[in-house]
Design an enzyme around this catalytic site. Structure first.
Site, mmCIF file in Angstrom:
data_model
loop_
_atom_site.group_PDB
_atom_site.id
_atom_site.type_symbol
_atom_site.label_atom_id
_atom_site.label_comp_id
_atom_site.label_asym_id
_atom_site.label_seq_id
_atom_site.Cartn_x
_atom_site.Cartn_y
_atom_site.Cartn_z
ATOM 1 N N ARG A 1 -3.736 -2.190 15.259
ATOM 2 C CA ARG A 1 -3.121 -0.723 15.027
ATOM 3 C C ARG A 1 -3.466 -0.067 16.196
ATOM 4 N NH1 ARG A 1 -2.808 0.841 9.611
ATOM 5 N NH2 ARG A 1 -2.895 2.936 10.428
ATOM 6 N N ASP B 1 -2.696 -5.506 -0.402
ATOM 7 C CA ASP B 1 -3.751 -4.607 0.443
ATOM 8 C C ASP B 1 -4.978 -4.359 -0.481
ATOM 9 O OD1 ASP B 1 -4.568 -2.218 2.009
ATOM 10 O OD2 ASP B 1 -2.605 -2.648 2.838
ATOM 11 N N ASP B 2 -5.706 -3.190 -0.382
ATOM 12 C CA ASP B 2 -6.801 -2.910 -0.829
ATOM 13 C C ASP B 2 -6.705 -2.948 -2.566
ATOM 14 O OD1 ASP B 2 -9.560 -2.259 -1.201
ATOM 15 O OD2 ASP B 2 -9.428 -0.533 -0.009
ATOM 16 N N TRP C 1 -7.295 1.256 13.652
ATOM 17 C CA TRP C 1 -6.879 2.515 13.993
ATOM 18 C C TRP C 1 -6.617 3.012 15.388
ATOM 19 C CZ3 TRP C 1 -11.721 3.895 10.932
ATOM 20 C CH2 TRP C 1 -11.454 3.424 9.742
ATOM 21 N N ASP D 1 -9.520 -4.115 7.902
ATOM 22 C CA ASP D 1 -9.367 -2.815 7.989
ATOM 23 C C ASP D 1 -10.797 -2.518 8.651
ATOM 24 O OD1 ASP D 1 -8.825 -0.013 7.792
ATOM 25 O OD2 ASP D 1 -8.203 -0.408 5.764
ATOM 26 N N TRP E 1 0.879 -1.283 -0.144
ATOM 27 C CA TRP E 1 -0.117 -0.045 0.065
ATOM 28 C C TRP E 1 0.791 1.292 0.099
ATOM 29 C CZ3 TRP E 1 -4.657 0.990 -1.585
ATOM 30 C CH2 TRP E 1 -5.240 2.020 -0.950
ATOM 31 N N LYS F 1 -5.269 -8.957 6.708
ATOM 32 C CA LYS F 1 -5.235 -7.276 7.279
ATOM 33 C C LYS F 1 -6.834 -7.032 7.152
ATOM 34 C CE LYS F 1 -3.725 -2.618 6.488
ATOM 35 N NZ LYS F 1 -2.955 -1.751 5.593
ATOM 36 N N CYS G 1 -11.862 0.340 2.019
ATOM 37 C CA CYS G 1 -11.718 1.954 2.213
ATOM 38 C C CYS G 1 -11.719 2.307 0.730
ATOM 39 C CB CYS G 1 -10.405 2.076 2.819
ATOM 40 S SG CYS G 1 -10.373 1.931 4.383
ATOM 41 N N ASP H 1 -3.132 6.199 9.822
ATOM 42 C CA ASP H 1 -2.040 5.951 8.985
ATOM 43 C C ASP H 1 -0.407 6.721 9.230
ATOM 44 O OD1 ASP H 1 -3.950 5.281 5.768
ATOM 45 O OD2 ASP H 1 -3.585 4.235 7.590
#
Length: 547
Positions: free
Chosen positions: A236, A106-107, A219, A184, A71, A182, A156, A240
């Site tokens: 997390r 990732d995404d 987050w 999110d 990412w 991962k 996201c 970010d």
């Protein structure tokens, strides 16, 4: 009763929030009277802490994970060729030999909609061979493949996510040979709490029967510090990271409050590495040193195919990685904060201490500490291993370096052993000392505040395992029943190594309870006021001075 508010939530995003619905986090006043909470408290039950959930019993995460994620450098521009080439370079560059294992996508890896059977579909243009073939390729390299989703209806970047499809998606990933998820926090959450949404995926992964590392990415919100360790292998702690010094330092400053919460199988995650992404080599060495000291996941975010030799050397420094992979009882923490210069330390399993001397300022500065300050006992000399110069020297007790701007020096200091010097904890608000009621030594004797008198029931010793021991190390300070709720009483109990017996005395005077990441609190000033754990709020009733 003083009403307390939770600390402000950090930035509430993990990736680009294009097309994402953000969950609103509403602070809630805590209105229960402390006296009522204490009245309901009972003495600790002589049981070990509750067993972790099944997903954490799959043998993974015993040390922080090492790997790579696309990412930070590529965003949505991920494809099969990039992943294969990165796996190749991870081996040829020496990263795999240094311990890096996970190649994480990732995404934006899927099609924009599920198929007719409701399954996620890998993008046919980005991954023409399919995910199963890609996983097979990565596995043949001796590496593991990771994938991404979100605990909402969309990711996201607006792709289909996994809320309501947890078992379907987990089964699909397992059939592909996926090794890492991962997860999110974007998309519509359908009114479900974060804990419920992440727990649902934890259980789905466990039911697949495949070992899949579960990395929570919400987050640092929703009190993840209280339920993360029973749910994922890492979580997390902030929003970010970005490829600049200010971002790295801002995220670093958020870490001390989490220091007591990590342990093998459950790691604080201050986000991916920005080594090779916008930082100078000096800044990158400091960043890597600090993330290693924090027992943070070491997930490279640069383009491995084009990295400089300096970047490769930083990422493959096995002495620094060794600090990251060593568990000496607690993660690293800041012990000195002089503004632009700081000292961070971490106990090592062999009794030595890892030290980072940090210079946040814009010009070269001398940063110093001592063997006593970092927690070593007296000795005629100490061995000092420089982990970047790869040289070993000796010291009479001073650890000092001329550190460049935005730089750090990192050492392993050994010798002298761990001192057994005891201390009292004097409450800044009451001027009274933490005390075991009536000098009782039985399991369950409660902790309170009382006039300081220097007696054994007011003298504590900090151990390398993060305990506060009393009565010549016979008993440990303990959160009653392993509880994590505000108002849970603090007592003494036989030392058993549980998370509820870990306490970190921070340089700001707070005493952080490791099992809950809450602060030791005395809500009154009178003799006999019971101590409890409570959300850290900076109040004087949560500040203690070692004497």
């Amino acid at each position: 009763m003083t009403l307390r508010l939770p600390p402000p939530s950090p930035s509430d995003r993990c990736l680009s929030t294009v097309g994402a619905d953000k969950e609103t986090h509403v602070k809630k006043l805590l209105r229960a009277a402390l006296a009522a909470v204490l009245a309901a408290a009972v003495v600790p039950v002589a049981l070990a802490p509750a067993s972790p959930a099944q997903a954490l019993e799959n043998g993974l995460g015993r040390t922080p994970q090492l790997g790579w994620n696309n990412w930070n450098s590529f965003g949505c521009n991920v494809n099969e060729s990039l992943v294969r080439q990165t796996a190749d370079v991870m081996v040829s560059s020496g990263m795999a030999a240094a311990g890096y294992r996970y190649v994480n996508i990732d995404d934006c890896w899927s099609e924009m909609s599920r198929d007719g059977s409701g399954n996620l579909v890998a993008s046919r243009t980005k991954f023409p061979s399919g995910m199963k073939a890609l996983a097979d390729y990565v596995h043949r390299k001796g590496l593991k493949l990771g994938i991404y989703s979100s605990a909402g209806l969309t990711t996201c970047a607006g792709y289909p996510a996994s809320l309501g499809n947890e078992q379907r998606d987990a089964n699909l990933w397992a059939s592909w040979g996926i090794d890492y998820l991962k997860y999110d926090n974007c998309g519509d959450h359908q009114g479900r709490t974060a804990e419920a949404r992440y727990t649902a995926m934890r259980d789905a992964l466990a039911r697949t029967g495949r070992q899949i590392f579960f990395a929570i990415c919400n987050w640092g919100n929703d009190n993840v510090i209280q339920w993360g360790a029973a749910t994922g292998h890492s979580w997390r702690t902030t929003g970010d990271i970005e490829g600049n010094w200010s971002s790295v330092m801002g995220i670093l400053d958020a870490q001390p409050r989490y220091a007591g919460a990590s342990h093998p199988g459950a790691w604080n995650d201050p986000d991916m590495l920005e080594v090779g992404n916008g930082l100078t080599d000096t800044e990158a060495r400091a960043h890597f040193s600090l993330w290693a000291l924090l027992n943070a996941p070491l997930l490279a975010g640069n383009d491995l195919r084009t990295m400089s030799e300096a970047t490769r050397t930083i990422l493959t420094n096995t002495e620094v990685i060794g600090v990251n992979q060593d568990w000496g009882g607690r993660q690293g923490n800041r012990i000195v904060d002089n503004g632009n210069t700081e000292v961070w330390t971490k106990p090592m399993a062999n009794g030595s201490v890892a030290v980072v001397l940090l210079n946040r300022g814009s010009s070269t500065a001398t940063v110093s500490s001592t063997a006593s300050q970092i927690g070593l006992g007296p000795a005629s000399s100490y061995s000092v291993r420089d982990l970047w110069a790869h040289t070993t020297g000796t010291s009479g007790g001073t650890i000092s370096a001329s550190v460049p701007a935005h730089g750090a020096a990192m050492y392993i200091v050994s010798g002298g052993g761990k001192p057994a010097t005891s201390f009292s904890l004097r409450g800044n608000g009451s001027n009274r000392c933490l005390d075991i009621t009536g000098a009782a030594q039985a399991n369950g004797a409660l902790a309170e505040i009382w006039d300081c008198n220097g007696q054994p029931n007011q003298r504590f010793t900090a151990t390398t395992a993060g305990e506060l021991r009393v009565y010549d190390n016979a008993k440990c300070l303990d959160v009653v029943g392993g509880g994590t709720a505000n108002g849970t009483a603090v007592a003494i109990w036989d030392c058993n190594g549980g998370a509820h017996q870990r306490f970190v005395v921070n340089t700001d005077g707070t005493v952080l309870a490791g099992g809950s990441a809450k602060c030791l609190d005395a809500a009154g000033i009178a003799n006999g006021t019971r101590t409890v754990i409570w959300d850290c709020n900076g109040g004087i009733n949560q500040r203690w001075t070692k004497t």
